[in-house]
Design a protein around this motif. Structure first.
Motif, PDB file in Angstrom:
ATOM      1  N   VAL A  29      -2.604 -19.590  20.363  1.00  0.00           N
ATOM      2  CA  VAL A  29      -3.854 -20.304  20.126  1.00  0.00           C
ATOM      3  C   VAL A  29      -4.259 -20.114  18.673  1.00  0.00           C
ATOM      4  O   VAL A  29      -4.304 -18.975  18.180  1.00  0.00           O
ATOM      5  CB  VAL A  29      -4.966 -19.785  21.057  1.00  0.00           C
ATOM      6  N   TYR A  30      -4.568 -21.222  17.986  1.00  0.00           N
ATOM      7  CA  TYR A  30      -4.994 -21.185  16.585  1.00  0.00           C
ATOM      8  C   TYR A  30      -6.462 -21.601  16.525  1.00  0.00           C
ATOM      9  O   TYR A  30      -6.827 -22.718  16.899  1.00  0.00           O
ATOM     10  CB  TYR A  30      -4.130 -22.126  15.742  1.00  0.00           C
ATOM     11  N   GLU A  31      -7.307 -20.684  16.063  1.00  0.00           N
ATOM     12  CA  GLU A  31      -8.754 -20.876  16.058  1.00  0.00           C
ATOM     13  C   GLU A  31      -9.292 -20.743  14.641  1.00  0.00           C
ATOM     14  O   GLU A  31      -9.007 -19.775  13.951  1.00  0.00           O
ATOM     15  CB  GLU A  31      -9.414 -19.846  16.981  1.00  0.00           C
ATOM     16  N   ARG A  32     -10.073 -21.752  14.205  1.00  0.00           N
ATOM     17  CA  ARG A  32     -10.619 -21.758  12.846  1.00  0.00           C
ATOM     18  C   ARG A  32     -11.636 -20.650  12.619  1.00  0.00           C
ATOM     19  O   ARG A  32     -11.800 -20.164  11.503  1.00  0.00           O
ATOM     20  CB  ARG A  32     -11.289 -23.105  12.544  1.00  0.00           C
ATOM     21  N   GLY A  33     -12.357 -20.247  13.656  1.00  0.00           N
ATOM     22  CA  GLY A  33     -13.385 -19.220  13.537  1.00  0.00           C
ATOM     23  C   GLY A  33     -12.825 -17.816  13.711  1.00  0.00           C
ATOM     24  O   GLY A  33     -11.612 -17.594  13.717  1.00  0.00           O
ATOM     25  N   THR A  34     -13.751 -16.893  13.900  1.00  0.00           N
ATOM     26  CA  THR A  34     -13.351 -15.488  14.003  1.00  0.00           C
ATOM     27  C   THR A  34     -13.387 -14.969  15.432  1.00  0.00           C
ATOM     28  O   THR A  34     -13.089 -13.792  15.666  1.00  0.00           O
ATOM     29  CB  THR A  34     -14.286 -14.618  13.135  1.00  0.00           C
ATOM     30  N   THR A  35     -13.735 -15.821  16.383  1.00  0.00           N
ATOM     31  CA  THR A  35     -13.821 -15.355  17.762  1.00  0.00           C
ATOM     32  C   THR A  35     -13.494 -16.503  18.713  1.00  0.00           C
ATOM     33  O   THR A  35     -13.273 -17.641  18.297  1.00  0.00           O
ATOM     34  CB  THR A  35     -15.216 -14.779  18.068  1.00  0.00           C
ATOM     35  N   TYR A  36     -13.471 -16.186  19.982  1.00  0.00           N
ATOM     36  CA  TYR A  36     -13.125 -17.126  21.048  1.00  0.00           C
ATOM     37  C   TYR A  36     -14.395 -17.681  21.700  1.00  0.00           C
ATOM     38  O   TYR A  36     -15.501 -17.231  21.422  1.00  0.00           O
ATOM     39  CB  TYR A  36     -12.293 -16.385  22.110  1.00  0.00           C
ATOM     40  N   GLY A  37     -14.228 -18.651  22.563  1.00  0.00           N
ATOM     41  CA  GLY A  37     -15.332 -19.134  23.383  1.00  0.00           C
ATOM     42  C   GLY A  37     -15.911 -20.469  22.973  1.00  0.00           C
ATOM     43  O   GLY A  37     -16.641 -21.088  23.749  1.00  0.00           O
ATOM     44  N   GLY A  38     -15.641 -20.929  21.737  1.00  0.00           N
ATOM     45  CA  GLY A  38     -16.201 -22.202  21.310  1.00  0.00           C
ATOM     46  C   GLY A  38     -17.716 -22.186  21.344  1.00  0.00           C
ATOM     47  O   GLY A  38     -18.358 -21.333  20.719  1.00  0.00           O
ATOM     48  N   GLU A 401     -22.852 -26.949  14.208  1.00  0.00           N
ATOM     49  CA  GLU A 401     -21.650 -27.472  13.542  1.00  0.00           C
ATOM     50  C   GLU A 401     -21.010 -26.401  12.662  1.00  0.00           C
ATOM     51  O   GLU A 401     -19.782 -26.238  12.655  1.00  0.00           O
ATOM     52  CB  GLU A 401     -21.998 -28.699  12.704  1.00  0.00           C
ATOM     53  N   ALA A 402     -21.842 -25.650  11.946  1.00  0.00           N
ATOM     54  CA  ALA A 402     -21.294 -24.607  11.079  1.00  0.00           C
ATOM     55  C   ALA A 402     -20.606 -23.517  11.882  1.00  0.00           C
ATOM     56  O   ALA A 402     -19.589 -22.956  11.461  1.00  0.00           O
ATOM     57  CB  ALA A 402     -22.418 -24.005  10.229  1.00  0.00           C
ATOM     58  N   ALA A 403     -21.142 -23.208  13.066  1.00  0.00           N
ATOM     59  CA  ALA A 403     -20.593 -22.112  13.869  1.00  0.00           C
ATOM     60  C   ALA A 403     -19.362 -22.517  14.653  1.00  0.00           C
ATOM     61  O   ALA A 403     -18.430 -21.717  14.818  1.00  0.00           O
ATOM     62  CB  ALA A 403     -21.665 -21.592  14.829  1.00  0.00           C
ATOM     63  N   THR A 404     -19.341 -23.749  15.161  1.00  0.00           N
ATOM     64  CA  THR A 404     -18.261 -24.146  16.066  1.00  0.00           C
ATOM     65  C   THR A 404     -17.359 -25.246  15.528  1.00  0.00           C
ATOM     66  O   THR A 404     -16.286 -25.487  16.091  1.00  0.00           O
ATOM     67  CB  THR A 404     -18.847 -24.636  17.406  1.00  0.00           C
ATOM     68  N   GLY A 405     -17.803 -25.939  14.465  1.00  0.00           N
ATOM     69  CA  GLY A 405     -17.031 -27.053  13.948  1.00  0.00           C
ATOM     70  C   GLY A 405     -17.335 -28.371  14.624  1.00  0.00           C
ATOM     71  O   GLY A 405     -16.842 -29.417  14.192  1.00  0.00           O
ATOM     72  N   ALA A 406     -18.145 -28.367  15.697  1.00  0.00           N
ATOM     73  CA  ALA A 406     -18.465 -29.611  16.396  1.00  0.00           C
ATOM     74  C   ALA A 406     -19.207 -30.555  15.467  1.00  0.00           C
ATOM     75  O   ALA A 406     -20.238 -30.190  14.893  1.00  0.00           O
ATOM     76  CB  ALA A 406     -19.318 -29.304  17.631  1.00  0.00           C
ATOM     77  N   LEU A 407     -18.723 -31.758  15.308  1.00  0.00           N
ATOM     78  CA  LEU A 407     -19.302 -32.705  14.358  1.00  0.00           C
ATOM     79  C   LEU A 407     -20.739 -33.019  14.737  1.00  0.00           C
ATOM     80  O   LEU A 407     -21.032 -33.449  15.850  1.00  0.00           O
ATOM     81  CB  LEU A 407     -18.469 -33.993  14.334  1.00  0.00           C
ATOM     82  N   GLY A 408     -21.657 -32.780  13.789  1.00  0.00           N
ATOM     83  CA  GLY A 408     -23.061 -33.020  14.046  1.00  0.00           C
ATOM     84  C   GLY A 408     -23.652 -32.100  15.098  1.00  0.00           C
ATOM     85  O   GLY A 408     -24.757 -32.339  15.586  1.00  0.00           O
ATOM     86  N   GLY A 409     -22.928 -31.028  15.434  1.00  0.00           N
ATOM     87  CA  GLY A 409     -23.397 -30.137  16.496  1.00  0.00           C
ATOM     88  C   GLY A 409     -23.407 -30.791  17.852  1.00  0.00           C
ATOM     89  O   GLY A 409     -24.081 -30.318  18.779  1.00  0.00           O
ATOM     90  N   ALA A 410     -22.655 -31.884  18.016  1.00  0.00           N
ATOM     91  CA  ALA A 410     -22.683 -32.660  19.254  1.00  0.00           C
ATOM     92  C   ALA A 410     -22.178 -31.836  20.430  1.00  0.00           C
ATOM     93  O   ALA A 410     -21.251 -31.030  20.303  1.00  0.00           O
ATOM     94  CB  ALA A 410     -21.839 -33.920  19.100  1.00  0.00           C
ATOM     95  N   VAL A 411     -22.787 -32.047  21.586  1.00  0.00           N
ATOM     96  CA  VAL A 411     -22.406 -31.381  22.834  1.00  0.00           C
ATOM     97  C   VAL A 411     -21.860 -32.444  23.775  1.00  0.00           C
ATOM     98  O   VAL A 411     -22.607 -33.328  24.206  1.00  0.00           O
ATOM     99  CB  VAL A 411     -23.611 -30.669  23.482  1.00  0.00           C
TER     100      VAL A 411
END
Length: 472
Positions: A29-38, A401-411
């Motif tokens: 698994v390749y993750e851009r952040g520093t932790t799991y869970g999205g 968005e900054a924390a998870t990469g989700a565009l516009g913080g969209a859910v």
């Protein structure tokens, strides 16, 4: 044993990774952040702790099945999961109504509604939920348990909700959820149904009546909380992946999916490193990848535009103990605005019994775009809120968005039948052999349970091939 590269360490991606590892594949698994869970995150400060993503789980059977299929220890031995009861409280200040509804009890809900809204309210509510059950039964397998087949958008494009037809405009077109709620429930009672759907980021004024399956799902299967916060569920899934020898590489953003001879062949990471793989699973919103790197036709991943909202959230540290009568989840409805107030009865969320951690969230809009507006509405659910407030943290869609990469913080919302198929997510297979989509931005959509379902679907397609017909 195939080499499988998974992009992202969200819940759907990890569920897929665990199932593929059990099947004997080498999974990384390749993750851009520093932790799991999205999106299933955690914020801690001065002894207070808050979920920064989903606060409750619906359809817990999805994760029970994941743990049964991937190891000897069942879910209940890995997390302490409890059913919220009352399941929800509705506060309608402009109607003078404050009602708490029990969990997983159709009779109990009907009785509570009769008391709050008057004779006939429970009967009308159960009639609507009964029609929602018919829609659920008609679409459950193709919408939730089977891969999205060619032609599915057409077959699922019709609204399965058996709404009562009447003369006039609604005979010439399919009614929206808001119209069904107004016609079949009426007045303040209709706000309960539309409010539950609005909480998923779905506009009742444009949603098909089939969106009533979401309140049906909650009432039938209950709302569940993991002690220690929902982050504990993400930790349990991550640890199950480690037990199955899934490898994780954090701080590894993906720049491109590599394609050789028309088939997915690996990844190019943000630092330029190339990773070879026999199969690639994209567990993030594929639109997070640069447009030029998408190796499938643009129409294979429909553009979302601005139709998928994020959330604005307040994390509130309060002095004073949590009242014994407090309800875990409250919806406050007020003149088109709505907030969700979460008050878990969990010692792990607070420094001691003389304090309380409360989370307030809303889809940004009129009356819910400013933190002060959210506090005003939340005060309807938490008595003396402002006097008890020690401090607050505000999380905007930009923060998400900054924390998870989700565009516009969209859910991402759950997939729904009806509306001509526009509320379905892209299929788990793509135009490129060996490239699959998992997580909330793939079929069957967002939410903890739905994202978890992608694990079974994608693993089944990879292990069994195109003949895979869905989970049992």
């Amino acid at each position: 044993m195939a080499r499988i590269a998974v992009i992202g360490a969200g819940m759907g991606a990890m569920a897929t990774a665990a199932r593929l590892a059990v099947a004997g594949h080498q999974v990384t698994v390749y993750e851009r952040g520093t932790t799991y869970g999205g999106a299933v995150g955690r914020y801690e400060r001065e002894g207070f702790a808050f979920d920064t993503g989903p606060g409750l789980l619906h359809l817990p059977a999805v994760y029970r099945d994941l743990f049964v299929k991937t190891g000897k220890r069942p879910l209940e031995t890995c997390v302490d999961m409890v059913q919220a009861d009352p399941a929800i409280r509705h506060v309608l200040p402009h109607h003078g109504i404050d009602v708490a509804l029990p969990g997983a009890s159709h009779g109990g809900v009907a009785a509570a509604l009769e008391s709050a809204f008057g004779p006939g309210a429970g009967e009308r509510w159960n009639a609507v939920l009964g029609r929602a059950r018919d829609a659920w039964d008609a679409t459950r397998r193709p919408l939730l348990e089977e891969p999205l087949r060619p032609g599915a958008r057409q077959s699922l494009g019709g609204d399965p909700y058996p709404a009562l037809r009447r003369s006039g405009l609604l005979r010439r077109r399919t009614p929206t959820l808001a119209e069904v709620a107004d016609r079949e429930l009426g007045g303040a009672l209709a706000e309960l149904l539309t409010g539950l759907v609005r909480g998923y980021g779905i506009d009742p004024a444009t949603a098909p009546a089939s969106a009533a399956v979401l309140p049906y799902m909650e009432q039938t299967f209950g709302s569940w909380y993991v002690r220690g916060g929902m982050r504990a569920l993400a930790t349990a899934v991550y640890e199950r992946c480690l037990e199955r020898k899934v490898a994780f590489v954090f701080g590894a953003g993906v720049r491109e999916v590599l394609v050789t001879d028309g088939r997915a062949a690996g990844l190019r990471l943000a630092d330029g490193t190339e990773v070879a793989a026999d199969t690639v699973v994209c567990g993030i919103d594929p639109q997070q990848l640069p447009a030029g790197s998408l190796p499938w036709p643009p129409e294979a991943v429909p553009a979302r535009g601005d139709g998928v909202p994020g959330r604005i959230t307040l994390l509130l540290a309060l002095r004073g103990s949590r009242p014994a009568t407090a309800v875990h989840r409250t919806l406050v409805h007020a003149s088109g605005a709505q907030v969700t107030v979460m008050r878990p009865d969990d010692p792990a969320t607070r420094p001691d019994e003389e304090h309380e951690a409360v989370t307030v969230s809303a889809v940004p809009g009129p009356g819910t775009s400013d933190p002060a507006e959210l506090l005003n509405l939340a005060e309807k659910a938490v008595q003396g809120l402002r006097e008890r407030l020690l401090w607050q943290e505000v999380r905007t869609p930009a923060d998400i968005e900054a924390a998870t990469g989700a565009l516009g913080g969209a859910v991402p919302p759950p997939a729904l039948a009806g509306a001509g198929g526009r509320l379905l997510q892209p299929a788990n297979t793509t135009a490129v052999p060996g490239l699959y989509l998992a997580g909330g931005w793939a079929h069957p959509g967002g939410g903890l349970a739905h994202a978890g379902m992608t694990g079974a679907l994608v693993a089944g397609l990879i292990v069994e091939g195109a003949e895979f017909r869905g989970s049992q």
